[in-house]
Design an enzyme around this catalytic site. Structure first.
Site, PDB file in Angstrom:
ATOM      1  N   ASP A 157      -2.536   0.402   8.226  1.00  0.00           N
ATOM      2  CA  ASP A 157      -1.396   1.293   7.944  1.00  0.00           C
ATOM      3  C   ASP A 157      -0.197   0.988   8.858  1.00  0.00           C
ATOM      4  O   ASP A 157       0.630   1.875   9.118  1.00  0.00           O
ATOM      5  CB  ASP A 157      -1.794   2.785   8.101  1.00  0.00           C
ATOM      6  CG  ASP A 157      -2.857   3.199   7.086  1.00  0.00           C
ATOM      7  OD1 ASP A 157      -2.887   2.628   5.994  1.00  0.00           O
ATOM      8  OD2 ASP A 157      -3.664   4.087   7.418  1.00  0.00           O
ATOM      9  N   ASN A 178       0.853  -1.190   0.000  1.00  0.00           N
ATOM     10  CA  ASN A 178       0.000   0.000   0.000  1.00  0.00           C
ATOM     11  C   ASN A 178       0.886   1.235   0.000  1.00  0.00           C
ATOM     12  O   ASN A 178       2.042   1.183   0.426  1.00  0.00           O
ATOM     13  CB  ASN A 178      -0.876  -0.006   1.261  1.00  0.00           C
ATOM     14  CG  ASN A 178      -1.846   1.155   1.295  1.00  0.00           C
ATOM     15  OD1 ASN A 178      -2.445   1.515   0.279  1.00  0.00           O
ATOM     16  ND2 ASN A 178      -2.007   1.769   2.447  1.00  0.00           N
ATOM     17  N   HIS A 209       0.719   5.240   1.505  1.00  0.00           N
ATOM     18  CA  HIS A 209      -0.026   6.079   2.433  1.00  0.00           C
ATOM     19  C   HIS A 209       0.598   7.485   2.398  1.00  0.00           C
ATOM     20  O   HIS A 209       1.831   7.612   2.428  1.00  0.00           O
ATOM     21  CB  HIS A 209       0.058   5.484   3.846  1.00  0.00           C
ATOM     22  CG  HIS A 209      -0.791   6.223   4.834  1.00  0.00           C
ATOM     23  ND1 HIS A 209      -2.145   6.059   4.905  1.00  0.00           N
ATOM     24  CD2 HIS A 209      -0.457   7.146   5.769  1.00  0.00           C
ATOM     25  CE1 HIS A 209      -2.635   6.854   5.854  1.00  0.00           C
ATOM     26  NE2 HIS A 209      -1.627   7.514   6.394  1.00  0.00           N
ATOM     27  N   SER A 244       4.619   6.918   2.320  1.00  0.00           N
ATOM     28  CA  SER A 244       5.233   5.657   2.736  1.00  0.00           C
ATOM     29  C   SER A 244       4.650   4.497   1.940  1.00  0.00           C
ATOM     30  O   SER A 244       3.434   4.415   1.769  1.00  0.00           O
ATOM     31  CB  SER A 244       4.927   5.372   4.221  1.00  0.00           C
ATOM     32  OG  SER A 244       5.283   6.460   5.034  1.00  0.00           O
TER      33      SER A 244
HETATM   34  C1  GRF Z   1      -3.152   8.672  -2.501  1.00  0.00           C
HETATM   35  O1  GRF Z   1      -2.890   9.861  -1.830  1.00  0.00           O
HETATM   36  C2  GRF Z   1      -2.637   7.505  -1.709  1.00  0.00           C
HETATM   37  O2  GRF Z   1      -1.516   7.801  -0.937  1.00  0.00           O
HETATM   38  C3  GRF Z   1      -3.793   7.175  -0.803  1.00  0.00           C
HETATM   39  O3  GRF Z   1      -4.949   7.413  -1.565  1.00  0.00           O
HETATM   40  C4  GRF Z   1      -4.648   8.372  -2.581  1.00  0.00           C
HETATM   41  C5  GRF Z   1      -5.043   7.745  -3.882  1.00  0.00           C
HETATM   42  O4  GRF Z   1      -4.914   8.629  -4.964  1.00  0.00           O
HETATM   43  N1  GRF Z   1      -3.706   5.818  -0.315  1.00  0.00           N
HETATM   44  P1  GRF Z   1      -5.014   8.080  -6.439  1.00  0.00           P
HETATM   45  O5  GRF Z   1      -6.368   7.385  -6.566  1.00  0.00           O
HETATM   46  O6  GRF Z   1      -3.887   7.138  -6.659  1.00  0.00           O
HETATM   47  O7  GRF Z   1      -4.937   9.295  -7.336  1.00  0.00           O
END
Ligand code: GRF
Length: 226
Positions: free
Chosen positions: A140, A102, A104, A131
């Protein structure tokens, strides 16, 4: 390595991975999955010719079973969560432990959960970032792989900070996926390994001082690790 991507909305991280994977033979994107039939990312996956699965997520258990069967159909070996807004239940990790990652938008372990940029600004932090981590049952909280550090500016709003961090998400995430797919990074006993060494601290790209050669190596912009 065969990679599936799960998303719920905009899909900009998925797009950066799809673009990067075009030149990386070790990253084979075999499908994309979303729980949201209105997600903008669906069009992105279609434009890249990636098989797309839109699946209902009624309960965590039913959603998880569907997700697992889609991953099996596609023979996926790595699941990349890219803005996937559903929490995977413990049953998911009976099989997909150490094979899900993932991104974050904070420097974990700080600011787990939602509204990270608001909380960074409220706390008066000077730095923030993003991260990449292995996903475990702890939200997370799985072992870290890589982080990009981004300077917080005094004039920042949550939106301007989010946009700057997102720019570095788009560089960091594909690079970390490459390291996993080529076997440099792996997961064992709830730890991240760099080759055969436990990675006690994540790979850090500090964008405040320009990007060094070593950092370019990790982000895939250079083939030389020095
Ligand atoms: C990103 O900021 C990511 O870090 C978080 O959700 C958002 C997704 O944005 N987990 P996108 O759909 O990839 O534009």
């Amino acid at each position: 390595m065969k990679v599936a991507i799960a998303f719920s909305g905009r899909g900009s991280n998925m797009e950066s991975i799809l673009e990067y994977a075009k030149d990386q033979p070790e990253i084979e994107i075999v499908g994309a999955v979303t729980n949201n039939k209105k997600a903008a990312g669906i069009e992105i996956a279609r434009n890249y010719g990636i098989p797309i699965h839109v699946m209902p997520w009624v309960t965590p258990e039913s959603g998880c079973s569907l997700l697992k069967s889609i991953l099996e159909t596609r023979d996926a070996e790595l699941l990349v969560l890219a803005g996937f807004m559903k929490i995977l239940p413990p049953m998911f990790f009976r099989i997909w432990n150490g094979t899900t990652v993932n991104i974050h938008p904070s420097l974990l372990p700080k600011y787990k959960g939602l509204n990270t940029h608001e909380r960074v600004l409220e706390a008066g932090d000077q730095i923030s970032g993003c991260s990449v981590h292995f996903v475990t049952e702890e939200l997370d909280g799985g072992p870290l792989i890589g982080q990009s550090i981004v300077q917080v500016l005094s004039k920042d709003t949550p939106d301007t900070l989010a946009a700057r961090v997102l720019d570095f998400e788009h560089r960091l995430y594909p690079a970390m996926i490459r390291l996993i797919c080529e076997g440099t990074i792996s997961f064992k006993d709830n730890n991240t390994y760099f080759r055969d060494i436990v990675l006690t601290n994540p790979i850090v790209i500090d964008t405040r001082q320009g990007i060094s050669n070593a950092q370019r190596f990790y982000t895939g912009e250079s083939n030389v690790p020095s």
